[in-house]
Design a protein around this motif. Structure first.
Motif, PDB file in Angstrom:
ATOM      1  N   LEU A  17      -2.500  38.092  31.816  1.00  0.00           N
ATOM      2  CA  LEU A  17      -2.518  36.649  32.096  1.00  0.00           C
ATOM      3  C   LEU A  17      -2.374  35.833  30.812  1.00  0.00           C
ATOM      4  CD1 LEU A  17      -5.240  36.405  34.867  1.00  0.00           C
ATOM      5  CD2 LEU A  17      -2.785  36.068  35.112  1.00  0.00           C
ATOM      6  N   TRP A  18      -3.047  36.253  29.745  1.00  0.00           N
ATOM      7  CA  TRP A  18      -2.948  35.563  28.461  1.00  0.00           C
ATOM      8  C   TRP A  18      -1.501  35.553  27.968  1.00  0.00           C
ATOM      9  CZ3 TRP A  18      -5.812  32.506  25.456  1.00  0.00           C
ATOM     10  CH2 TRP A  18      -5.386  32.305  24.148  1.00  0.00           C
ATOM     11  N   LEU A  19      -0.862  36.707  28.033  1.00  0.00           N
ATOM     12  CA  LEU A  19       0.519  36.796  27.550  1.00  0.00           C
ATOM     13  C   LEU A  19       1.472  35.986  28.423  1.00  0.00           C
ATOM     14  CD1 LEU A  19       0.578  40.567  26.547  1.00  0.00           C
ATOM     15  CD2 LEU A  19       0.405  38.570  25.034  1.00  0.00           C
ATOM     16  N   LEU A  20       1.232  35.978  29.731  1.00  0.00           N
ATOM     17  CA  LEU A  20       2.076  35.170  30.612  1.00  0.00           C
ATOM     18  C   LEU A  20       1.901  33.675  30.359  1.00  0.00           C
ATOM     19  CD1 LEU A  20       1.754  37.073  34.007  1.00  0.00           C
ATOM     20  CD2 LEU A  20       3.820  36.787  32.630  1.00  0.00           C
ATOM     21  N   LEU A  21       0.655  33.263  30.171  1.00  0.00           N
ATOM     22  CA  LEU A  21       0.396  31.841  29.935  1.00  0.00           C
ATOM     23  C   LEU A  21       0.965  31.370  28.601  1.00  0.00           C
ATOM     24  CD1 LEU A  21      -3.242  31.508  31.309  1.00  0.00           C
ATOM     25  CD2 LEU A  21      -1.163  30.502  32.270  1.00  0.00           C
ATOM     26  N   ASN A  22       0.976  32.255  27.613  1.00  0.00           N
ATOM     27  CA  ASN A  22       1.513  31.884  26.308  1.00  0.00           C
ATOM     28  C   ASN A  22       3.003  32.156  26.178  1.00  0.00           C
ATOM     29  OD1 ASN A  22      -0.704  30.871  24.535  1.00  0.00           O
ATOM     30  ND2 ASN A  22      -1.651  32.717  25.364  1.00  0.00           N
ATOM     31  N   ASP A  23       3.571  32.833  27.163  1.00  0.00           N
ATOM     32  CA  ASP A  23       5.006  33.115  27.183  1.00  0.00           C
ATOM     33  C   ASP A  23       5.483  33.727  25.867  1.00  0.00           C
ATOM     34  OD1 ASP A  23       7.479  33.246  28.371  1.00  0.00           O
ATOM     35  OD2 ASP A  23       8.071  31.221  27.751  1.00  0.00           O
ATOM     36  N   SER A  24       4.698  34.709  25.399  1.00  0.00           N
ATOM     37  CA  SER A  24       5.030  35.335  24.130  1.00  0.00           C
ATOM     38  C   SER A  24       4.515  36.768  24.108  1.00  0.00           C
ATOM     39  CB  SER A  24       4.396  34.545  22.980  1.00  0.00           C
ATOM     40  OG  SER A  24       4.539  35.248  21.773  1.00  0.00           O
ATOM     41  N   LEU A  25       5.298  37.636  23.512  1.00  0.00           N
ATOM     42  CA  LEU A  25       4.877  39.028  23.299  1.00  0.00           C
ATOM     43  C   LEU A  25       4.751  39.335  21.815  1.00  0.00           C
ATOM     44  CD1 LEU A  25       6.956  40.958  26.000  1.00  0.00           C
ATOM     45  CD2 LEU A  25       4.509  40.508  25.985  1.00  0.00           C
ATOM     46  N   SER A  26       4.488  38.308  21.017  1.00  0.00           N
ATOM     47  CA  SER A  26       4.344  38.527  19.579  1.00  0.00           C
ATOM     48  C   SER A  26       3.077  39.329  19.312  1.00  0.00           C
ATOM     49  CB  SER A  26       4.290  37.191  18.835  1.00  0.00           C
ATOM     50  OG  SER A  26       3.075  36.525  19.120  1.00  0.00           O
ATOM     51  N   SER A  27       3.056  40.013  18.193  1.00  0.00           N
ATOM     52  CA  SER A  27       1.903  40.866  17.872  1.00  0.00           C
ATOM     53  C   SER A  27       0.627  40.024  17.721  1.00  0.00           C
ATOM     54  CB  SER A  27       2.171  41.677  16.601  1.00  0.00           C
ATOM     55  OG  SER A  27       2.459  40.809  15.513  1.00  0.00           O
ATOM     56  N   GLY A  28       0.746  38.809  17.222  1.00  0.00           N
ATOM     57  CA  GLY A  28      -0.417  37.930  17.093  1.00  0.00           C
ATOM     58  C   GLY A  28      -1.002  37.543  18.438  1.00  0.00           C
ATOM     59  N   GLN A  29      -0.131  37.220  19.397  1.00  0.00           N
ATOM     60  CA  GLN A  29      -0.600  36.863  20.738  1.00  0.00           C
ATOM     61  C   GLN A  29      -1.202  38.075  21.456  1.00  0.00           C
ATOM     62  OE1 GLN A  29      -1.064  34.035  22.217  1.00  0.00           O
ATOM     63  NE2 GLN A  29      -0.153  32.808  20.596  1.00  0.00           N
ATOM     64  N   ILE A  30      -0.605  39.236  21.252  1.00  0.00           N
ATOM     65  CA  ILE A  30      -1.154  40.454  21.858  1.00  0.00           C
ATOM     66  C   ILE A  30      -2.532  40.744  21.288  1.00  0.00           C
ATOM     67  CG2 ILE A  30      -0.874  42.962  22.064  1.00  0.00           C
ATOM     68  CD1 ILE A  30       2.172  42.454  22.205  1.00  0.00           C
ATOM     69  N   LEU A  31      -2.688  40.637  19.965  1.00  0.00           N
ATOM     70  CA  LEU A  31      -3.984  40.904  19.333  1.00  0.00           C
ATOM     71  C   LEU A  31      -5.032  39.871  19.766  1.00  0.00           C
ATOM     72  CD1 LEU A  31      -5.622  42.608  17.345  1.00  0.00           C
ATOM     73  CD2 LEU A  31      -4.870  41.044  15.546  1.00  0.00           C
ATOM     74  N   LEU A  32      -4.658  38.605  19.744  1.00  0.00           N
ATOM     75  CA  LEU A  32      -5.588  37.554  20.157  1.00  0.00           C
ATOM     76  C   LEU A  32      -5.959  37.715  21.637  1.00  0.00           C
ATOM     77  CD1 LEU A  32      -7.130  34.981  19.444  1.00  0.00           C
ATOM     78  CD2 LEU A  32      -5.071  33.681  20.023  1.00  0.00           C
ATOM     79  N   GLY A  33      -4.974  37.997  22.483  1.00  0.00           N
ATOM     80  CA  GLY A  33      -5.242  38.213  23.905  1.00  0.00           C
ATOM     81  C   GLY A  33      -6.134  39.416  24.141  1.00  0.00           C
ATOM     82  N   LEU A  34      -5.940  40.469  23.379  1.00  0.00           N
ATOM     83  CA  LEU A  34      -6.775  41.664  23.505  1.00  0.00           C
ATOM     84  C   LEU A  34      -8.220  41.381  23.104  1.00  0.00           C
ATOM     85  CD1 LEU A  34      -6.709  44.651  24.209  1.00  0.00           C
ATOM     86  CD2 LEU A  34      -6.207  45.137  21.824  1.00  0.00           C
ATOM     87  N   ILE A  35      -8.411  40.639  22.033  1.00  0.00           N
ATOM     88  CA  ILE A  35      -9.768  40.280  21.591  1.00  0.00           C
ATOM     89  C   ILE A  35     -10.453  39.413  22.643  1.00  0.00           C
ATOM     90  CG2 ILE A  35     -11.070  38.947  19.876  1.00  0.00           C
ATOM     91  CD1 ILE A  35      -8.959  39.899  17.801  1.00  0.00           C
ATOM     92  N   ILE A  36      -9.767  38.398  23.120  1.00  0.00           N
ATOM     93  CA  ILE A  36     -10.342  37.507  24.139  1.00  0.00           C
ATOM     94  C   ILE A  36     -10.645  38.281  25.422  1.00  0.00           C
ATOM     95  CG2 ILE A  36      -9.815  35.548  25.659  1.00  0.00           C
ATOM     96  CD1 ILE A  36      -8.346  34.290  23.250  1.00  0.00           C
ATOM     97  N   ALA A  37      -9.709  39.148  25.839  1.00  0.00           N
ATOM     98  CA  ALA A  37      -9.905  39.922  27.070  1.00  0.00           C
ATOM     99  C   ALA A  37     -11.116  40.845  26.952  1.00  0.00           C
ATOM    100  CB  ALA A  37      -8.647  40.727  27.382  1.00  0.00           C
ATOM    101  N   LEU A  38     -11.282  41.490  25.805  1.00  0.00           N
ATOM    102  CA  LEU A  38     -12.426  42.397  25.619  1.00  0.00           C
ATOM    103  C   LEU A  38     -13.747  41.632  25.596  1.00  0.00           C
ATOM    104  CD1 LEU A  38     -10.993  44.948  23.049  1.00  0.00           C
ATOM    105  CD2 LEU A  38     -11.556  45.344  25.458  1.00  0.00           C
ATOM    106  N   ILE A  39     -13.780  40.508  24.899  1.00  0.00           N
ATOM    107  CA  ILE A  39     -15.014  39.712  24.829  1.00  0.00           C
ATOM    108  C   ILE A  39     -15.387  39.193  26.221  1.00  0.00           C
ATOM    109  CG2 ILE A  39     -16.015  37.552  23.970  1.00  0.00           C
ATOM    110  CD1 ILE A  39     -14.473  38.075  21.348  1.00  0.00           C
ATOM    111  N   LEU A  40     -14.420  38.623  26.938  1.00  0.00           N
ATOM    112  CA  LEU A  40     -14.709  38.107  28.285  1.00  0.00           C
ATOM    113  C   LEU A  40     -15.110  39.222  29.245  1.00  0.00           C
ATOM    114  CD1 LEU A  40     -11.957  35.382  28.750  1.00  0.00           C
ATOM    115  CD2 LEU A  40     -14.390  35.061  28.269  1.00  0.00           C
TER     116      LEU A  40
END
Length: 162
Positions: A17-40
């Motif tokens: 969902l994070w990657l879809l909402l940001n419309d990006s597959l950049s390594s920064g978005q993947i890392l940030l999305g992974l951190i947020i997903a794990l914390i939540l």
């Protein structure tokens, strides 16, 4: 291993969902999305102190089919009543229905079913007496509606959640 498999769906869904909402597959978005997903995902159990353990998937599927059919039928009947206006002779009112279900997830599902069905609204629930109060657009057959709620919705929900 089983615990890890039970944990993985939520962080994976949140990451997608994070990657879809940001419309990006950049390594920064993947890392940030992974951190947020794990914390939540780690904080999510705090928000749900009562766990649900639904059973009987075939009963759930049958209930979904009954509810879908009832929603379509109720939409048709309510639209007829609206088009007929005063000639429909609808008798709105409140109906108290005794309940046997106690599981909070089953009660929430019952509230959704009743509210999704046009012509009925969940108006209250007395937890001491275990009575559901509905507001009904046409209360011409209170016994029939009580039987439908108890037999068609409550009984399968009890099989699924209790």
């Amino acid at each position: 291993m089983r615990r890890l498999l039970g944990f993985l769906p939520l962080p994976c869904l949140l990451l997608v969902l994070w990657l879809l909402l940001n419309d990006s597959l950049s390594s920064g978005q993947i890392l940030l999305g992974l951190i947020i997903a794990l914390i939540l995902s780690l904080l999510a159990p705090i928000l749900r102190p009562v766990r649900s353990h639904p059973r009987r998937p075939l009963t759930a599927l049958r209930l979904i089919c009954h509810v879908a059919r009832d929603i379509v039928q109720s939409n048709y009947l309510v639209s007829l009543r609206i088009l007929q206006g005063h000639a429909s002779r609808a008798t709105p009112g409140f109906l108290d229905i005794p309940l046997r279900i106690h599981d909070p997830h089953g009660l929430a599902a019952l509230a959704c079913i009743v509210t999704f069905t046009p012509g009925t609204v969940w108006a209250g629930h007395d937890t001491r007496r275990h009575v559901l109060t509905l507001h009904v657009l046409d209360l011409s057959d209170p016994e029939g509606l009580t039987r439908i709620i108890q037999d068609r919705y409550e009984r399968p929900l009890m099989e699924i959640f209790e």
